[in-house]
Structure formats: C-alpha cells, structure tokens
Motif scaffolding. Structure first.
Motif, short mmCIF file in Angstrom:
data_model
loop_
_atom_site.label_atom_id
_atom_site.label_comp_id
_atom_site.label_asym_id
_atom_site.label_seq_id
_atom_site.Cartn_x
_atom_site.Cartn_y
_atom_site.Cartn_z
N VAL A 174 -21.10 -3.47 7.53
CA VAL A 174 -20.42 -3.08 8.77
C VAL A 174 -19.32 -4.08 9.11
CG1 VAL A 174 -20.68 -2.54 11.21
CG2 VAL A 174 -22.54 -2.03 9.62
N LEU B 14 -19.11 0.64 6.65
CA LEU B 14 -18.83 1.27 7.94
C LEU B 14 -17.79 0.44 8.66
CD1 LEU B 14 -19.30 3.19 10.33
CD2 LEU B 14 -21.27 1.75 10.98
N VAL C 59 -16.70 4.69 5.53
CA VAL C 59 -16.84 5.58 6.68
C VAL C 59 -16.18 4.87 7.86
CG1 VAL C 59 -18.42 6.71 8.28
CG2 VAL C 59 -18.96 6.63 5.84
N ARG C 60 -15.22 5.52 8.50
CA ARG C 60 -14.42 4.86 9.53
C ARG C 60 -14.59 5.53 10.88
NH1 ARG C 60 -7.96 3.52 8.85
NH2 ARG C 60 -7.59 2.58 10.90
N THR D 249 -22.34 2.00 1.36
CA THR D 249 -21.37 2.45 2.35
C THR D 249 -20.83 1.26 3.14
OG1 THR D 249 -22.58 4.53 2.61
CG2 THR D 249 -21.02 3.95 4.36
N PRO E 136 -25.61 -0.22 5.69
CA PRO E 136 -24.19 -0.29 5.33
C PRO E 136 -23.63 -1.69 5.57
CG PRO E 136 -24.45 0.75 7.47
CD PRO E 136 -25.84 0.53 6.93
N THR F 235 -23.45 9.22 10.29
CA THR F 235 -23.15 9.47 8.88
C THR F 235 -23.44 8.24 8.04
OG1 THR F 235 -21.46 11.13 9.37
CG2 THR F 235 -21.34 10.06 7.22
N ALA F 236 -22.97 7.07 8.50
CA ALA F 236 -23.17 5.84 7.75
C ALA F 236 -24.64 5.46 7.69
CB ALA F 236 -22.36 4.71 8.39
N ILE G 89 -15.74 0.03 12.01
CA ILE G 89 -15.59 0.38 13.42
C ILE G 89 -14.30 -0.28 13.88
CG2 ILE G 89 -16.66 0.34 15.70
CD1 ILE G 89 -19.37 -0.03 14.30
N PRO H 148 -19.26 9.46 12.62
CA PRO H 148 -19.25 8.31 11.72
C PRO H 148 -20.48 7.40 11.77
CG PRO H 148 -17.06 8.64 12.58
CD PRO H 148 -17.94 9.63 13.28
N LEU H 149 -20.97 7.02 12.95
CA LEU H 149 -22.10 6.09 13.01
C LEU H 149 -23.35 6.68 12.37
CD1 LEU H 149 -21.78 4.55 16.61
CD2 LEU H 149 -21.03 3.58 14.42
#
Length: 292
Positions: free
Chosen positions: A175, A134, A65-66, A132, A173, A124-125, A136, A121-122
């Motif tokens: 991160v 993530l 997830v971006r 996942t 996630p 969602t993750a 950023i 995105p935030l």
C-alpha cells in the motif's frame, strides 16, 4: 511474497524499471514490503510519489489498483456499493414469479449477494489473491471523515460489509498513500504507516533522471536544462516545474533538435514546463528572456 530482498535489491529493481531511488526511498520501500505496513509518501506535486507506486508494481510484477482521492469521495466510491438497479429488477421478477408471496427475508437473502456487489478500489485490492500494489493517491484531497474508511483497511487489511460479513485479505497488498501536504493527515492514519518525504532532487540526481529517460539529449543541454529548472523552482510560482515536466522539456528539446538552451530556446518552450500565465510572466522577467 517477498517484495524486495533488501534495500539494495529495491534500489536495483526500481532502477531497472526507470525509477532512480535514493537510499531513503529504497530502504523505506523495502521495509514497507518486509513489515507489510502501508507507506505514506509526502511532498510537493511532481516529485515522483505516484510514480514510486507504479515503479514498485512494475519491478515486482504486481498489478496496480489505484484509488484517486478527491473532495467528496465517499464509501460507495472507495470501498463498495450495491447495484441497486439490478436489485430492483430482481425484486420485481421475484415478486411476479411468486405472486407476491415471497417474504422480505427471502428477498433480502436473494439480493444481498456477490452477484449484486460492485467492488471499488479498496475492496478490490483486499480481495485479490495475486500480488497487488494499492495506490491511494492524493489522500490529503479528501475530507477528513474519509480517513476513517481507511483505518480498518490500513490496520487489519479487512473490510466489513454488513450484509456479507468481514472480508479479510488473503494476500496483503503493498500500500502506498501519497499526499501533497495540502492539509495535515490524522495521527491515526500516520500511526499505521511508514513515512517517506520526497522533495525535488538535487541537480546531479535530476541530471541522472533526465539522462535515463531521454538518452538522446546532449549532456551539455541536460546540464543547462537542470540549471534552468532549479532557477525556476526558486521563484514564487503558482506551480513549480515537476520532475515529469523536466523530462517532457528534455523530450521537447530533442524533438526540436535544440543543441543549445539559450534564452530564445527557453522562451519558445516555456509552455512545456510552466502552465500559468502569471508564471510565464514572472519567468520572463526574472530570467530576463526576450519574447519573439
């Protein structure tokens, strides 16, 4: 979920998906998963910061997830927003059906539900139950105020939605935050993260990277390419060639069936690695190339 069993396991699995990690990268990637702490990766553009997050996702079978950061990014684009058009339609429909007798409390409870929530995105993750990663990306491009949006996520892995309450991560996630160091990030964000600095690789490692990505390139040409890239990075360019552009150049040489990277071949293919006219002119001058 155990992301990596050890630094050695991280190195092997990242290598298997095409990412050649040095010992510091392997160790920090392992620790980010083992300690469940975000990883801040800083360095110049094009050294593999974003690719590291993608490689972790590939190596572990996790979804990526971006959140692509940019100037003007706000909470609505990073966390969540309400589907106002759909809410308005529901209000109008409820008003018609009730003949205008429905109270605001009833309307409020009806429209501030999951049905009308648009996750970004935030959030969602945070909400995902599956493994996942993530990403950023380029967090230094945002306004400093946006970092405040990240603090709750990075410290407690939770997001507070006033109308619904606090949403906490079921599965934390992995991160990765990336930064080109165009501005200094706040100490509050840095304190919550592990830190890794990536720079351009030395000649030997870059040869390994190019050879792994473009196995069809002759070894001698690979060495010539890496040496030329190193010379270009020493110049005062607007944008030094990235590792990805080294790989693109290698693929270009294979496509053109160039067996010797001489001055003519360099001059003819500079557009693959240099994207500014002033950089072209400086390279031609400093490398003493002859334009045809």
């Amino acid at each position: 979920m155990t992301w990596f069993a050890s630094p050695a396991d991280a190195s092997t699995r990242l290598h298997d998906v095409g990412y050649l990690a040095d010992p510091a990268t392997s160790t920090t990637s392992f620790l980010a998963g083992a300690l469940e702490k975000p990883l801040l990766v800083e360095g110049p553009a094009g050294v593999g910061k974003t690719e590291l997050a993608k490689a972790v996702a590939r190596a572990t079978g996790a979804d990526l997830v971006r959140l692509q950061c940019y100037e003007g990014l706000d909470e609505a684009r990073a966390l969540y927003e309400w589907n106002y058009k759909k809410q308005l339609l529901r209000i109008q429909a409820s008003h018609t059906q009730s003949g205008g007798d429905e109270t605001w409390d009833q309307t409020h409870d009806d429209i501030f539900t999951e049905e009308f929530l648009l996750t970004r995105p935030l959030l969602t993750a945070i909400r995902r139950e599956e493994p996942t990663v993530l990403l950023i990306d380029e967090v230094d491009k945002t306004d400093i105020e946006v970092e405040g949006l990240l603090l709750e996520v990075l410290s407690d892995f939770q997001v507070t939605i006033p109308e619904l309450g606090t949403v906490s991560a079921v599965r934390r996630p992995f991160v990765v935050l990336t930064s080109n160091a165009s501005r200094e990030l706040s100490e509050a964000v840095k304190r919550r993260c592990l830190y890794l600095h990536l720079d351009y690789p030395d000649a030997e490692r870059e040869r390994e990277i190019v050879a792994s990505q473009v196995p069809g390139l002759d070894d001698q040409v690979t060495r010539q390419l890496v040496a030329t890239i190193a010379r270009l990075r020493e110049l005062e360019l607007k944008k030094a060639p990235s590792i990805a552009e080294s790989v693109d150049w290698a693929r270009t040489l294979v496509a053109l069936e160039i067996g010797d990277l001489d001055d003519t071949a360099i001059a003819d293919t500079l557009g693959v690695i240099l994207k500014h006219r002033s950089d072209h002119d400086r390279a031609v001058k400093e490398l003493k190339l002859v334009r045809r």
